[in-house]
Scaffold this active site. Sequence first.
Site, PDB file in Angstrom:
ATOM      1  N   ASN A 430       0.642  -1.191  -0.095  1.00 46.37           N
ATOM      2  CA  ASN A 430      -0.069  -0.085  -0.078  1.00 46.37           C
ATOM      3  C   ASN A 430       0.956   1.296  -0.111  1.00 46.37           C
ATOM      4  OD1 ASN A 430      -2.828   1.588   0.940  1.00 46.37           O
ATOM      5  ND2 ASN A 430      -1.091   2.215   2.281  1.00 46.37           N
ATOM      6  N   GLU A 431       0.968   2.119  -1.138  1.00 41.72           N
ATOM      7  CA  GLU A 431       1.462   3.203  -1.164  1.00 41.72           C
ATOM      8  C   GLU A 431       3.068   3.235  -0.971  1.00 41.72           C
ATOM      9  OE1 GLU A 431      -0.452   6.246   1.166  1.00 41.72           O
ATOM     10  OE2 GLU A 431      -2.568   5.922  -0.163  1.00 41.72           O
ATOM     11  N   ASP A 432       3.637   2.297  -1.113  1.00 40.60           N
ATOM     12  CA  ASP A 432       5.192   2.092  -0.994  1.00 40.60           C
ATOM     13  C   ASP A 432       5.740   2.959  -2.306  1.00 40.60           C
ATOM     14  OD1 ASP A 432       4.573   0.896   1.205  1.00 40.60           O
ATOM     15  OD2 ASP A 432       5.782  -0.849   0.851  1.00 40.60           O
ATOM     16  N   SER A 485      -0.325  -0.856  -4.734  1.00 41.07           N
ATOM     17  CA  SER A 485      -1.500  -0.133  -4.488  1.00 41.07           C
ATOM     18  C   SER A 485      -1.375   1.452  -4.069  1.00 41.07           C
ATOM     19  CB  SER A 485      -2.728  -0.722  -3.996  1.00 41.07           C
ATOM     20  OG  SER A 485      -3.800   0.013  -4.225  1.00 41.07           O
TER      21      SER A 485
END
Length: 839
Positions: A430-432, A485
Amino acid sequence: MAKARTSQILESGWSFRQTDGPDDWRSVPRVPTNVHLDLLAHKQIPDPFIGLNEIDVGWVGEKSWSYRVDLPPIPQSVKDTGARVALVFEGLDTFANVLLNGQSILCSDNMFMSHRLDISDSLQERNKLEIIFEPALLKAREIKSQHPEHKWVGFNAEMARLAVRKAQYHWGWDWGPVLMTCGPWRPVRLEVYQARIDDIYVDYTVSDHHKSVQGAVKCQVDGPSGSTVDIKVAIPDKESVFKGTAAVKDGTVTIPFSISNVSLWHPRGYGPQTLYTVNATLRTDGGELLDSQTQKLGFRSVKLIQTQDDIGRSFHFNINGVDIFCGGSDWIPGDSFLPRISAQDYHKWLEIIANGNQVMVRVWGGGIYEDNAFYNSCDELGILVWQDFMFGCGNYPTFPAILESVQKEAVQNVRRLRHHPCMAIWAGNNEDYQVQEQEGLEYNFEDKDPQSWLKSNFPARYIYEKILPDVMQKECPSVPYHPGSPWGDGKVTFDPTVGDMHQWNVWHGTQEKYQIFEHLGGRFNSEFGMEAFPHTQTIHSFVTESSELHPQSATLDFHNKADGHERRIATYLVENFRMTTDLEKYIHLTQLVQAEALMFAYRGWRRQWGQKRRCGGALVWQINDCWPGTSWAIVDYFRRKKAAYYSLARVLAPIAVGVQREHHDWSVAHARPAKSSRFSVWAVNSKPYPVEAQVELRFVAISTGDDIKPSVSKTMQLVANGTTEVINGVIDNVKEMPHVLAARIHVDGQVIARDVDWPQPYKYLSFSDRGVTVCQDLDGEKGTIHLSCKRPTKGLVFEERDGVVLSDSAIDLVPGDGQVVRVSGVKSTIPLRYMYLGM
């Protein structure tokens, strides 16, 4: 004589203490548990969910804690059979040293992994099990200090969290508290067996015509050779559709199968959720039972469609040959203290999601790989799962020990979950990749040498583009894998033409007006949101001082962890509604802002599904909370639904209508109204066939409730699985008095969908004297509420009384269109409280 496998959950008889404290072992109510729950049970800490108590319990996460239990005796007769004895730990949180009779038998440092230990040769007449949990907070800081070569950057909480395989939200997030847990958070079992079935994997392919399935049942067997496995595949309450037997060879069994006229598993609203039962029985060559395992699965095909088009590259899901618009929500862990979420709790949550016409839920990468009960309920209810691997908002390190742990973690969890038909996609994080962009970390998409990635200052790429896809290809190749994502094939994560995106320029970022949400989306919008206060009952659960019961109190601010939330809530309120300091009215306004914002997003993006699949889905951030407070959740910690939940349920109904006038930015125009406004009416239909419908549009004056001109009505076919444009027109804002556009869809003479478009902003409109009538008949378990009005009414929201389920709320009313709300779970004839704008 053969010994059949037995399994005993070690739930009771445990005790705990602070490791370096007095020798005062205290009883543990039950395992699974964590230390905060046990301290609460003994009244050693205040409830961290109340007031500012979170601060007062911070010390707990900086101490070491020990748990112990006496193992049940193993009869000599069992030992004489040559049976093996194993301890199984389904989850230890997080740094755990396991001692058996004082000897260390396991050191674990990954909360997401299970462990099986053969203790047959270590057993004594009496056996004591002890687990010492070191503080993850301090261990993480120690590990971080050992790796100064890594660039420790990210969003939310302290960056030491990146060094530890523990649920990241425990460090605190922008919606949750800092509560650093430890303990045996999942069951501990004692197993005795001679041989056992270790894993069942049904590898299958659905035929192109979606009427048959072929594959093989593969079993891993732990134990001596000289045994066979019987396989039976059946639909409950029906005869088996397949039976097979094979001998165990080198610890494995593979039995091919074929099923014609298969009944497929479908997402909710697209067909039945057929689940087959696979029963595997392990026997000796002489027929004696050794083990039996049962697994449920559903047969379905799942594809992520990414094809070039006139916009860029599509991103939508196709299940069993049918394109699915994935309207749904993002899921965070349902509690800061995970062991107290029961299977029944999970099912109630997922029923809420399903009843809100949501077809997909995303398990967010900063929490946990959820409990089996979560996925079981998704299977039963037909909810697709977008599953993140557990990496969130950071530049994760890749020293050898953590890479080895990550690889084992991925294999374990993919194997555990791969039989669930609900699983639609796995995403690497998530958002890395957003962290990589914002921190300027090295990333060359054209470089395909994994070893070079490890030498960059963004080494986590090796996890998302090497380790995890390799695991998926080997263990579960039929389910799509997505590196992160958001992610868009090497393009920037905010590129609207490809991949999925997290659209946070409403609320975060540039803080755009929510009325233009539809123009801000991409091919799949996997995060977006707007905050709102929870209902009054929830606020009273954590605010104990009456002097703190006002919108700007310290306690209310403390229970909102989002940076800058005071300014952002105020901005969206003052831009759209007349302000108030009354707490009840303030709650109502924040919920209306959230409902309106998310409605504009979902409504516009579902329209864009169209026939060209410009938008493949929308997942709101977020469905739930892990504690009581103010957040982006549309249903709060106590499962009390906010107004937005109902607005989204209407937009996501199988057939829905939309009506909207073009946006006029009143702030840029200095409150000068537009002379004219274009408007449009459309209908969306998710059914796989056209629907004959009548679409009606009325023009109703806000001040009088009169129709200012004749309504428009069209009878037409709503196209299958797409959008039908119905009416376009122009409003003359000079000659026509302010009015709402009220659209309805009739099918077979029944109104099945409504939408009302209002002049924006609401603060310029007068909502006095609406002439609302609410007739409540709550006599008995079920009841009805009849609603009507004399003048258009905005946002009638009912109280969320515990145990009471409403068919609708947050309702817009227009004269001549009475609505009925069905009520169940009624325990009292006392009318439900309600509030509407201007009341």
